[in-house]
Enzyme design. Structure first.
Site, mmCIF file in Angstrom:
data_model
loop_
_atom_site.group_PDB
_atom_site.id
_atom_site.type_symbol
_atom_site.label_atom_id
_atom_site.label_comp_id
_atom_site.label_asym_id
_atom_site.label_seq_id
_atom_site.Cartn_x
_atom_site.Cartn_y
_atom_site.Cartn_z
ATOM 1 N N LYS A 76 0.829 -1.172 -0.104
ATOM 2 C CA LYS A 76 0.052 0.009 0.062
ATOM 3 C C LYS A 76 0.716 1.327 0.093
ATOM 4 O O LYS A 76 1.930 1.305 0.789
ATOM 5 C CB LYS A 76 -0.939 0.150 1.146
ATOM 6 C CG LYS A 76 -1.914 1.261 1.154
ATOM 7 C CD LYS A 76 -2.883 1.041 2.389
ATOM 8 C CE LYS A 76 -4.009 2.130 2.410
ATOM 9 N NZ LYS A 76 -4.691 1.955 3.971
ATOM 10 N N SER A 129 -0.005 -0.895 -14.584
ATOM 11 C CA SER A 129 -1.468 -0.847 -15.084
ATOM 12 C C SER A 129 -2.032 -2.159 -15.642
ATOM 13 O O SER A 129 -1.190 -2.562 -16.439
ATOM 14 C CB SER A 129 -1.744 0.379 -15.772
ATOM 15 O OG SER A 129 -2.974 0.464 -15.961
ATOM 16 N N GLY A 131 -4.439 -4.244 -13.674
ATOM 17 C CA GLY A 131 -5.335 -4.927 -12.694
ATOM 18 C C GLY A 131 -4.799 -6.396 -12.687
ATOM 19 O O GLY A 131 -3.730 -6.762 -13.055
ATOM 20 N N LYS A 184 1.710 7.370 -14.482
ATOM 21 C CA LYS A 184 0.887 6.288 -13.919
ATOM 22 C C LYS A 184 -0.453 7.089 -13.495
ATOM 23 O O LYS A 184 -1.603 6.937 -13.813
ATOM 24 C CB LYS A 184 1.480 5.431 -12.932
ATOM 25 C CG LYS A 184 0.350 4.403 -12.419
ATOM 26 C CD LYS A 184 -0.262 3.721 -13.534
ATOM 27 C CE LYS A 184 -1.148 2.493 -12.760
ATOM 28 N NZ LYS A 184 -1.952 2.689 -11.879
ATOM 29 N N HIS A 187 -2.218 8.536 -16.132
ATOM 30 C CA HIS A 187 -3.208 7.512 -16.782
ATOM 31 C C HIS A 187 -4.222 7.290 -16.016
ATOM 32 O O HIS A 187 -5.377 6.919 -16.565
ATOM 33 C CB HIS A 187 -2.236 6.206 -16.825
ATOM 34 C CG HIS A 187 -2.744 4.861 -16.944
ATOM 35 N ND1 HIS A 187 -3.442 4.246 -15.847
ATOM 36 C CD2 HIS A 187 -3.133 4.038 -17.795
ATOM 37 C CE1 HIS A 187 -4.207 3.282 -16.281
ATOM 38 N NE2 HIS A 187 -3.995 3.179 -17.572
ATOM 39 N N ASN A 188 -4.207 7.177 -14.705
ATOM 40 C CA ASN A 188 -5.476 6.949 -13.867
ATOM 41 C C ASN A 188 -6.530 8.124 -13.934
ATOM 42 O O ASN A 188 -7.565 7.754 -13.852
ATOM 43 C CB ASN A 188 -4.793 6.664 -12.214
ATOM 44 C CG ASN A 188 -4.370 5.257 -12.195
ATOM 45 O OD1 ASN A 188 -3.947 4.735 -13.151
ATOM 46 N ND2 ASN A 188 -4.226 4.918 -10.915
ATOM 47 N N GLU A 191 -8.208 7.613 -16.967
ATOM 48 C CA GLU A 191 -9.275 6.313 -16.830
ATOM 49 C C GLU A 191 -10.282 6.855 -16.092
ATOM 50 O O GLU A 191 -11.375 6.281 -16.532
ATOM 51 C CB GLU A 191 -8.366 5.431 -15.813
ATOM 52 C CG GLU A 191 -9.296 4.168 -15.533
ATOM 53 C CD GLU A 191 -8.427 3.464 -14.710
ATOM 54 O OE1 GLU A 191 -8.979 2.910 -13.511
ATOM 55 O OE2 GLU A 191 -6.945 3.037 -14.862
ATOM 56 N N HIS A 457 -4.179 44.475 -8.179
ATOM 57 C CA HIS A 457 -3.379 43.309 -8.662
ATOM 58 C C HIS A 457 -2.792 43.451 -10.132
ATOM 59 O O HIS A 457 -1.907 42.866 -10.544
ATOM 60 C CB HIS A 457 -4.384 42.076 -8.985
ATOM 61 C CG HIS A 457 -4.503 41.404 -7.400
ATOM 62 N ND1 HIS A 457 -3.738 41.174 -6.455
ATOM 63 C CD2 HIS A 457 -5.752 41.054 -6.826
ATOM 64 C CE1 HIS A 457 -4.167 40.771 -5.150
ATOM 65 N NE2 HIS A 457 -5.562 40.705 -5.605
#
Length: 488
Positions: A76, A129, A131, A184, A187-188, A191, A457
């Site tokens: 994890k 990746s 699964g 990665k 990528h997620n 997804e 500003h």
């Protein structure tokens, strides 16, 4: 038994399957798990008779490895990774390699790479990746970290990764320190966007058009043979056609609340940090958050008013088939926007962190093994092959042409969704981004005036060179002192 080519710590689903994958490709693997009973169960079960060495301690694991030692940690993300690094370090020599194959946050990988290198060791943070099935049969692998480590793990990683139809491995070196885990993470995030857009399309078919699951199954089957050909379209087809032993359509029995593990959220936060408009993925993350408010939504449904979100037969004058085609084009156009935004984020991060990313190579790595694998990624690879310096994928001629061909359908879908009160946040945000990106003038001039009015500003002017800043005393009471300027 001879010494192992690589060691792996963490015998959960991904860890076990990666070990079996490596062994099937001719590598000897040593394994360890903190709960050592898992080691014995694995060696006596799925690993029985294979070139896999079960170890009951990290010391034993290290002793069973060829030099330089390569130890992959599949645990994890967060503190457990740091804890294992400290447990492993006393058993390593200079030049040995620790590999984190979990979904670690890229700043942690930047920190760990620097820490391990300061102790004479090498570090790799790699996205994996695909699964459970991908880990066993060939995942997409995205390694980054210490460049000197790549030559030692390359033969293993590229052999166990998925392969494209042309035989190219879906694995290559991404870049320094946290680059692999950053790619990665993106990528997620993509997804998240793909899944949300498909779900919105499903909702419009189900509620807007009144289609049955079997009808939708047939539509997704057809779509998977065209430009939308992808793993996520494929599994959506299968889900819509699945019935349990009692004949129930399982998708209709699932509670409509979605969870997340954090990588989508990290992607959106990273985009904010580097000032990139990652609008579609952000909406996909927020859509999951909204879905989790189930009890609130049920209560609100009896209080808040709006048009009936249900099938209106006369809305389409009986031509459902034409609107299904509109949905296909809207989904494809939105997908182009989502990937364009993801690549914009990677480009900005590369500049921020000093990474030299191979954008076409990243598309190739995603062609197989991973969750977002699709034929579409081949078009992205071609776009960067044609012009490696392209600033936005929307400007690639093939994507520009595709968006032009989808535009009428895309607008029809978003308009219809608003009229029928069917939320399509990702699809509509993609269209809003497209219209914003192609606008030569946006209303930020008024926004800058507002900021200058209440906070002095300052602003730039259209009739002056860029980089010169001005302040207006809007009320006559503000004086001439201006605040320092800042940009996103």
């Amino acid at each position: 038994m001879s010494k192992a080519d690589i060691g792996l710590i963490g015998l959960a689903v991904m860890g076990e399957n990666l070990i079996l994958n490596m062994e099937s490709k001719g590598f000897t693997v040593a394994c360890f798990n903190r709960t050592v009973a898992k080691v014995d169960n694995f060696i006596g079960g799925r690993a029985k008779g294979k070139n896999i060495i079960g170890c009951h301690s990290i010391e034993e694991l290290a002793a069973n490895l060829k030099r330089p030692r390569k130890i992959m940690v599949m645990v994890k993300a967060g503190k457990p990774v740091d804890d294992f690094i400290e447990m492993i370090l006393p058993h390593l020599e200079d030049g040995d390699i620790i590999i984190d194959g979990g979904n670690s946050h890229f700043p942690d990988t930047i920190r760990r790479t620097e820490y391990l290198e300061s102790k004479g060791k090498l570090y790799i943070g790699t996205g994996v990746s695909g699964g459970e099935e991908g880990a066993l049969k060939g995942p997409s692998i995205m390694p980054g970290g210490s460049p000197a480590a790549w030559e030692h793990v390359k033969p293993i990683f590229q052999k166990v990764s998925a392969q494209t139809d042309d035989g190219e491995p879906c694995c290559d070196w991404v870049g320094e320190n946290g680059a692999g885990h950053f790619v990665k993470m993106v990528h997620n995030g993509i997804e998240y966007g793909d899944m949300q857009m498909i779900c919105e399309t499903y909702q419009m078919m189900k509620i807007g058009l009144g289609l049955t699951n079997d009808e939708m199954h047939d539509i997704f089957t057809e779509w998977n043979a065209g430009e939308l050909d992808s793993y996520l379209i494929e599994i959506t087809r299968d889900i819509l056609g699945y019935k349990d032993e009692d004949g129930n359509e399982v998708v209709d029995l699932i509670l409509d609340t979605a969870g997340q593990k954090g990588t989508g959220k990290w992607t959106a936060i990273a985009a904010l940090d580097v000032g990139q408009p990652l609008t579609l993925i952000g909406e996909a993350v927020f859509a999951r958050c909204l879905s989790a408010l189930k009890e609130e939504r049920v209560k609100a449904s009896s209080i808040l008013t709006g048009p009936a979100a249900k099938f209106q037969g006369d809305k389409f004058d009986g031509d459902k088939k034409a609107f299904v085609n509109d949905l296909r084009k809207a989904l494809y156009a939105s997908k182009i926007v989502s990937y364009a935004q993801g690549y914009q984020l990677m480009r900005a991060a590369a500049g921020e962190y000093g990474w030299n990313l191979n954008y076409g190579g990243i598309a190739l790595m995603w062609r197989g093994g991973c969750i977002i694998r699709s034929a579409f990624l081949g078009k992205i690879k071609e776009a960067f092959d044609n012009n490696s310096e392209i600033v936005n994928l929307l400007l690639d001629p093939s994507f520009t042409e595709a968006l032009a061909g989808c535009q009428e359908s895309w607008r029809r879908v978003v308009t219809t969704a608003v009229e029928m009160a069917i939320p399509m946040p990702a699809t509509s945000s993609a269209l809003a981004y497209y219209d914003g990106y192609r606008s030569s003038r946006l209303p930020a001039n008024l926004l800058q005036a507002q900021r200058d009015y209440f906070g002095a500003h300052t602003y730039e002017r259209v009739d002056k060179p860029r980089g010169e800043f001005f302040h207006t005393n809007w009320t006559g009471r503000g004086g001439t002192t201006a605040a320092s300027t800042y940009t996103v």
